[in-house]
Design a protein around this motif. Structure first.
Motif, PDB file in Angstrom:
ATOM      1  N   GLU A   1      -2.561   0.064  -6.798  1.00 21.35           N
ATOM      2  CA  GLU A   1      -3.269   0.688  -7.910  1.00 21.35           C
ATOM      3  C   GLU A   1      -2.455   0.586  -9.197  1.00 21.35           C
ATOM      4  O   GLU A   1      -2.974   0.174 -10.249  1.00 21.35           O
ATOM      5  CB  GLU A   1      -3.565   2.154  -7.569  1.00 21.35           C
ATOM      6  N   SER A   2      -1.174   0.943  -9.129  1.00 22.89           N
ATOM      7  CA  SER A   2      -0.339   0.857 -10.330  1.00 22.89           C
ATOM      8  C   SER A   2      -0.080  -0.597 -10.719  1.00 22.89           C
ATOM      9  O   SER A   2       0.080  -0.910 -11.903  1.00 22.89           O
ATOM     10  CB  SER A   2       0.985   1.581 -10.092  1.00 22.89           C
TER      11      SER A   2
ATOM     12  N   ARG B   1      -2.215  -3.106 -10.503  1.00 22.35           N
ATOM     13  CA  ARG B   1      -3.361  -3.632 -11.237  1.00 22.35           C
ATOM     14  C   ARG B   1      -3.419  -3.105 -12.666  1.00 22.35           C
ATOM     15  O   ARG B   1      -3.960  -3.764 -13.554  1.00 22.35           O
ATOM     16  CB  ARG B   1      -4.657  -3.274 -10.500  1.00 22.35           C
ATOM     17  N   THR B   2      -2.842  -1.958 -12.917  1.00 22.83           N
ATOM     18  CA  THR B   2      -2.894  -1.378 -14.274  1.00 22.83           C
ATOM     19  C   THR B   2      -1.699  -1.766 -15.132  1.00 22.83           C
ATOM     20  O   THR B   2      -1.626  -1.372 -16.292  1.00 22.83           O
ATOM     21  CB  THR B   2      -2.957   0.151 -14.169  1.00 22.83           C
TER      22      THR B   2
ATOM     23  N   ARG C   1       0.843  -1.202   0.000  1.00 27.36           N
ATOM     24  CA  ARG C   1       0.000   0.000   0.000  1.00 27.36           C
ATOM     25  C   ARG C   1       0.874   1.246   0.000  1.00 27.36           C
ATOM     26  O   ARG C   1       0.620   2.177  -0.772  1.00 27.36           O
ATOM     27  CB  ARG C   1      -0.923  -0.013   1.224  1.00 27.36           C
TER      28      ARG C   1
END
Length: 761
Positions: free
Chosen positions: A425-426, A428-429, A391
């Motif tokens: 977040e990064s 998952r992309t 995180r």
């Protein structure tokens, strides 16, 4: 009328009376008494003279009798104790064919001596006997067809690195003898009586079957040994990063007279070119104790990068033609008189990518050549790129990154792991191509993920990568980790949080021989590592664990802590407590990464990292008899391969294209095996085979161990042919009665002489 007077005269004629004189009556009675006495004396003399000739004939027959122990048939009657040297028997000859029997005594190896004595014993067995010959070869045991077949089997007996122990052969021999219908059963054991051949776990099996069988143990060994050898070779890893340094620790033992030996290292890479290498300058340490849990023996993910120059021996002659100038380094070892252990090491930095094989050997030979060298195989891979996802990466991935990729090594460019960090977040992309650039991905205390991400991670692992998951406080709600897609990756179902009330938990592995604990294998037992000094206060309880999942580490309360399971060509490792809590966090789940004993965490992180990148479960070094499993990690799987054995012979093998592996079970020879695909000249794969530690131990057993095997009076021990003849004769037919019979002859002759002179005086 004239006849009447005559008749009256005859009738009236007087009859004379018979009167016996008393003296004459006494003489007649005395004569009868004397006649009976003479008959008795003649009978006694006759019996004495007949008995004398009977004993002389019995002495010429040389009878024997067993006075001690049960008869072969198990009967205790006196008649069953009489035997003959010509009575057919059931005999089993056990020959120790372990590598230790190659030790030379007076220019004759022990195995050859055992075979010579076994052939002589075979020639002494009665005709029509049932004979079986057993050695280290594992097979269904039967009696030989005839004496010629038994002799041929003795002659064919050779040293067998993967064979069974003498104790196992004795059990098989006793079982075979029990099946024979012959009354007399005998077991002959030819051994050097070294301790590895007589395991204590076989004592009960032998004792239960040895009753009623004559056991003869022939000692072909010597009371003293004079030998130096390499007993163990420890590698810092079998799969290394190109930025790692290979550390080779050699343990040598010596017994006997003072001696000076030269130990040298020879390495060859996959293209058969000399490997740039340099030994360390660390001197051999005279210490017979095992490694302790001290600071210098704590697991370290990376040895020193710059080895010091090692002393070499310029006077040592170069290796033979087979080495072709590939000698790399040597050290001189001084052994004083007596028994002791020496330890030394070599450091090989900056090994190029590929397969590397080598030999550590003593250059001068002695009476036992089997322990003069050991081989090894390692694979060097490009630096392992690992993505750490947290995180707050700078904060939550700090401990694990420093354990895998320390800053000091990262700046030097010689860290075995190359780590990068990203937030969820990064992560998952990221594209699949970006994911594929990493050998492994580790999720640190991940929050709930959608089923598509769990499925994508499972597919990523199936393609040959590694996925690590450290569950922590952010796994909330837990339902998102219980979906079918999540369980496919996790291998177990997180149920609830387990908290320590009054005390704390700790890691408590059952064994150190698991991939994730590879850094701790120098320790003898799991309890030698102070796990309890790194407390754990909270973890996730894992339930409904899949069959393919292995619980590698448990908590002190018995619940699973670290799970590992294969997914396709890759692997997933799940840890049910996090390692991302910062020191300032309230109520941390554990203190694994901090404290004076955080080296435990460093070793655990290194083992998990190596497991995820495929370095923890790959193996290139085996023992005789084990099945070698060679994997093809990259490129197409060849249709066929050629395996070169240590003796130079080749064999053609076909890999399993679906599993991308090749299994080979014929690991009887000691040395380096090289696998080549098709007609390519460049070596692609290989492995090494060495004796396990202790197999070449020449220390002799205590005499009381044989008493435990066969009973104190259940066997007879001999050392040479004359002793064999004596103990076998005594054991088979007992003690001869000739001396006792001749004593009886003398006594009987003297008695007859006394009686005859007395009677006829």
């Amino acid at each position: 009328m004239a006849a009447i007077p005559v008749l009256l005269h005859l009738i009236m004629r007087g009859v004379p009376k018979r009167i016996e004189f008393p003296a004459l009556r006494f003489l007649q009675r005395k004569q009868k008494v004397n006649r009976r006495k003479f008959q008795l004396r003649h009978l006694i003399l006759l019996l004495l003279r007949v008995g004398l000739f009977v004993l002389i004939g019995l002495a010429l027959a040389r009878p024997s009798i067993r006075f001690d122990g049960p008869s072969a048939s198990g009967s205790g009657s006196l008649l069953s104790r009489f035997a003959s040297q010509e009575t057919p028997i059931a005999a089993a000859i056990v020959i120790d064919s372990s590598p230790r029997m190659d030790y030379q005594i007076a220019n004759q190896i022990r195995l050859e001596k055992a075979k010579v004595e076994a052939r002589w014993v075979l020639s002494q067995l009665p005709e029509q006997s049932q004979i079986a010959v057993l050695n280290g070869v594992r097979r269904s045991e039967t009696f030989e067809v005839d004496l010629y077949s038994a002799a041929e089997r003795i002659d064919r007996t050779a040293s067998n690195p993967e064979g069974r122990s003498v104790g196992e052969s004795v059990v098989a021999a006793l079982r075979l003898l029990k099946s024979s219908e012959l009354e007399t059963k005998e077991l002959y054991v030819f051994s050097d009586l070294t301790s590895p051949g007589w395991p204590r776990e076989k004592i009960a099996s032998v004792r239960s079957q040895a009753e009623g069988i004559g056991v003869y143990v022939v000692d072909v060994g010597g009371t003293e040994t004079n030998n130096s050898g390499i007993v163990r070779l420890e590698l810092s890893g079998e799969v290394l990063s190109s930025q790692s340094t290979l550390r080779i620790d050699a343990e040598l033992t010596h017994s006997g007279q003072a001696n000076q030996r030269v130990i040298e290292l020879i390495t060859v890479d996959s293209s058969n070119k000399p490997t740039p290498a340099g030994p360390s300058a660390e001197q051999p340490v005279s210490d017979q104790s095992e490694p302790k849990a001290s600071d210098e023996n704590k697991p370290n993910p990376e040895p020193p990068a710059e080895p010091l120059a090692a002393p070499t021996d310029p006077a040592t002659p170069a290796p033979g033609a087979e080495a072709e100038g590939q000698r790399r380094a040597s050290q001189i070892v001084e052994f004083p008189e007596g028994t002791q252990t020496e330890r030394l090491n070599f450091l090989l930095p900056n090994l190029p990518v590929g397969l590397h094989q080598g030999i550590v050997r003593l250059t001068t030979s002695d009476a036992f050549a089997a322990d003069d060298q050991m081989c090894f195989t390692v694979e060097v891979q490009p630096a392992w790129k690992v993505l750490l996802v947290a995180r707050e990466p700078a904060r939550n991935a700090l401990f694990l990154r420093e354990a895998l990729d320390p800053t000091v090594f990262r700046k030097r460019g010689n860290s075995p792991f190359q780590t990068e960090t990203a937030d969820f977040e990064s992560f998952r992309t990221m594209t699949d191509t970006h994911w594929d650039s990493f050998r492994a991905v580790i999720l640190l205390d991940p929050p709930p993920q959608n089923p598509a991400i769990w499925k994508r991670l499972a597919d990523y692992a199936a393609q040959g990568h590694g996925v690590g998951v450290f569950l922590g406080r952010n796994a909330n709600p837990i339902r998102s980790f219980q979906t079918e897609a999540a369980l496919e990756l996790l291998g177990g179902k997180p149920l609830r949080q387990v908290r320590a009330d009054d005390d704390s938990f700790s890691l408590a592995p059952d064994s150190l021989q698991v991939p994730t604990l590879s850094a701790f294998r120098d320790y003898s037992e799991p309890g030698d590592v102070p796990w309890s000094l790194q407390p754990i206060f909270r973890y996730w309880e894992m339930g409904e664990i899949a069959e393919s999942v292995e619980v590698e580490i448990r908590y002190s309360d018995g619940r699973p802590a670290v799970l590992s399971h294969p997914i396709g060509q890759g692997v997933a490792v799940v840890v049910s407590t996090p390692v991302s809590d910062a020191p300032g966090d309230e109520e941390p789940w554990n203190l694994l990464p901090v404290g004076e004993n955080n080296w435990i965490f460093v070793g655990l992180a290194d083992g998990i990292g190596r497991t995820l990148v495929g370095a923890g479960n790959q193996r290139f070094n085996y023992f005789p008899g084990q099945t070698a499993n060679l994997r093809f990690s990259e490129g197409p799987v060849p249709a066929s391969c050629v395996l070169t054995l240590p003796n130079g012979q080749t064999t053609k093998l076909t890999p399993d294209a679906a599993k991308r592996q090749l299994r080979f079970g014929g690991t009887e020879q000691i040395g380096n095996y090289r696998l080549r695909s098709g007609r390519a000249s460049r070596g692609e794969n290989g492995f090494s085979v060495n004796y396990p530690r202790g197999e070449l131990d020449l220390s002799r057993i205590e005499p009381k161990l044989l008493d435990e095997y066969f009973g104190e009076k259940g066997y007879r021990l001999a050392k040479d042919r004359s002793e064999i003849e004596i103990v076998v004769a005594r054991g088979r037919v007992g003690s001869e009665l000739f001396p006792l019979i001749m004593l009886c002859v003398c006594l009987l002759f003297a008695t007859e002489y006394v009686f005859s002179n007395r009677f006829y005086r």
